[in-house]
Design an enzyme around this catalytic site. Structure first.
Site, PDB file in Angstrom:
ATOM      1  N   CYS A   1       0.829  -1.208   0.000  1.00  0.00           N
ATOM      2  CA  CYS A   1       0.000   0.000   0.000  1.00  0.00           C
ATOM      3  C   CYS A   1       0.862   1.257   0.000  1.00  0.00           C
ATOM      4  CB  CYS A   1      -0.912  -0.002   1.226  1.00  0.00           C
ATOM      5  SG  CYS A   1      -2.095   1.349   1.240  1.00  0.00           S
TER       6      CYS A   1
ATOM      7  N   ARG B   1     -12.888   1.151  -4.268  1.00  0.00           N
ATOM      8  CA  ARG B   1     -12.423   1.115  -2.881  1.00  0.00           C
ATOM      9  C   ARG B   1     -11.766   2.429  -2.482  1.00  0.00           C
ATOM     10  NH1 ARG B   1      -8.010  -0.468   0.398  1.00  0.00           N
ATOM     11  NH2 ARG B   1      -8.719  -1.700   2.199  1.00  0.00           N
TER      12      ARG B   1
END
Length: 501
Positions: free
Chosen positions: A319, A416
């Site tokens: 991430c 998302r």
């Protein structure tokens, strides 16, 4: 009068100094041991109404959790959350696949119709049988099968399968058979495989003797995570758009046990409205909100009606949210802060991200989490989606990608990050590879044993005990300097081999 002394700091003091701490930044000081390791009980809750035997959850990522992973996680006492980077019907099929079996084995059998001719199915070593069904896929009645040995002995390899297939009714067993029952059937009849079938004759899967022997070589499986209907429990991720209401309907019909609202930043009007919709439409279905990292974020979702909270923003190994967007929080601080507010409402917390080894799991749980959600920790395992490849160093690896990577976004995960309507797509994740970890059926039980040893050192015989010791300021922590972190790992060696178990 005895001199007063103080070791370390209570969590309340440590996490209120304005610093964002990761798991590696902090260390617990040992406490008093008065029980054996095996007395540690790691049972917990995923959400308000979903109990687990172990505090492990597989992440809803398309390189981590599909049917095979979810079945394995249920088998060891945890739970898997099926990703939503698929069509609603595909995601629902994955749920049905998990719910329809009681063995953590998922094969990829070849199905054909009776009129089919074998051309190249048997050319590799991976296909010992071809199964013949009415429709040519698993969603119909099994008519027979052709073994590779049968085909190799044929002069006419263009013959129709229906003319040479074996028809043996005893080759099938009910899909609810567990590993012991399947093993007994294989031994009793001297077979190399059995076919798992539903009541109407629909094929669920094929289980080979070789796979049964492989699973038997792992730590003994218990009952696993099963619902009131005796079937394995499984969760699924959805987004917060209008189309996700239709997706939710598909999942509920498939038998999903819990829903995770999948968003990198969960404190939004979109998620709050979706939480309310789910609870109004399916009041018996638990819904987990997130992701959040602050107390105010958590409070908003608790007020909306969540049954669990997912904590983490930018802490995953793939991430890049903190780099790209300059928002997030160190995971140790985030877990402690959110848990502090969530516990007041009886809402379990999932520590999502930042887990590299068992010590991180111990820290997450003791700081207030009820479970840990893992991506890279489980990626690369036998049960993770994808095929193994050899990298440039000759190591066996599997692809692992962030759901914020551009590659994943092209399949729909941009929702998302609230970027599905944006003209320009900005990545918040990367694509990489992780080394082969073997089976989750071995990896997770051994990891849990290490976690139990950590709890024993802290004098905590359960998660509740750990949380009580933390809140009472009995457990103390310290911040580790960079040198302390180096000292706390393997160091000073010319070479070494590191094996966890």
């Amino acid at each position: 009068m005895a001199a007063e002394f103080e070791d370390g700091s209570p969590a309340e003091k440590l996490f209120n100094q304005g610093y964002s701490y990761t798991y590696d930044d902090v260390i617990f000081l040992p406490h008093y041991i008065d029980f054996p390791t095996d007395a540690v009980n790691l049972s917990t809750k995923l959400s308000r109404n979903i109990p687990l035997s172990i505090p492990c959850v597989s992440s809803p990522m398309d390189t981590v959790t599909e049917s095979y992973m979810a079945a394995a996680m249920a088998a060891v006492g945890g739970i898997g959350i099926i990703h939503s980077n698929a069509t609603p019907s595909e995601q629902a099929d994955m749920i049905r696949s998990v719910k329809s079996r009681r063995v953590p084995i998922l094969s990829s059998p070849v199905f054909k119709t009776p009129d089919s001719r074998i051309v190249n199915e048997f050319e590799g070593d991976d296909v010992p049988f071809v199964f013949v069904t009415q429709s040519g896929n698993e969603k119909s009645k099994l008519l027979g099968y052709v073994a590779k040995s049968d085909w190799l002995g044929l002069k006419d390899t263009e013959i129709k399968l229906g003319e040479i297939m074996r028809t043996d009714a005893n080759v099938s067993v009910p899909c609810h058979y567990d590993l012991g029952q399947i093993n007994g059937k294989l031994k009793e009849e001297g077979r190399d495989f059995v076919v798992l079938e539903k009541e109407g004759g629909e094929v669920v899967d094929v289980v080979t003797k070789e796979e049964v022997e492989r699973v038997k070589g792992y730590p003994k499986l218990g009952k696993g995570t099963v619902g009131s209907d005796g079937r394995w429990m499984v969760g699924a991720a959805i987004g917060t758009r209008g189309s996700d209401k239709e997706r939710l309907e598909h999942l509920v019909k498939a038998g999903v046990d819990v829903i995770v609202l999948d968003s990198s930043q969960g404190n939004s009007i979109y998620q709050i409205e979706m939480i309310k919709y789910v609870k109004q439409t399916y009041p018996e279905l638990d819904v987990i909100g997130g992701n959040v990292v602050t107390m105010s974020q958590a409070q908003n979702l608790i007020k909306a009606g969540v049954d669990g909270l997912r904590v983490g923003m930018g802490s995953g190994s793939i991430c890049t949210t903190q780099e790209v967007c300059a928002v997030g929080r160190g995971q140790a601080t985030a877990v402690y802060k959110v848990s502090s507010i969530a516990t007041q409402s009886g809402i379990p917390v999932i520590a999502d991200g930042g887990i590299s080894f068992s010590g991180h799991i111990v820290k997450a749980l003791v700081l207030g989490a009820s479970t840990v959600m893992m991506g890279s920790f489980l990626a690369g395992s036998t049960e993770a989606p994808g095929a193994y490849e050899l990298n440039e160093k000759g190591l066996q690896v599997k692809k692992y990608r962030g759901m914020g990577s551009l590659e994943a976004m092209t399949k729909g995960s941009d929702q998302r990050y609230l970027g599905d309507t944006a003209k320009l797509k900005i990545a918040q994740g990367v694509v990489g590879a992780v080394a082969d970890k073997g089976s989750v059926l071995k990896h997770v039980p051994y990891t849990m044993q290490a976690v139990k040893q950590g709890f024993q050192d802290l004098g905590a015989s359960s998660l509740r005990s750990a949380h009580d010791l933390l809140r009472s300021k009995t457990l103390r922590l310290e911040v580790r300097t960079a040198a302390a972190q180096v000292e706390g790992g393997v160091h000073g060696l010319a070479s070494h081999e590191k094996k966890a178990f």
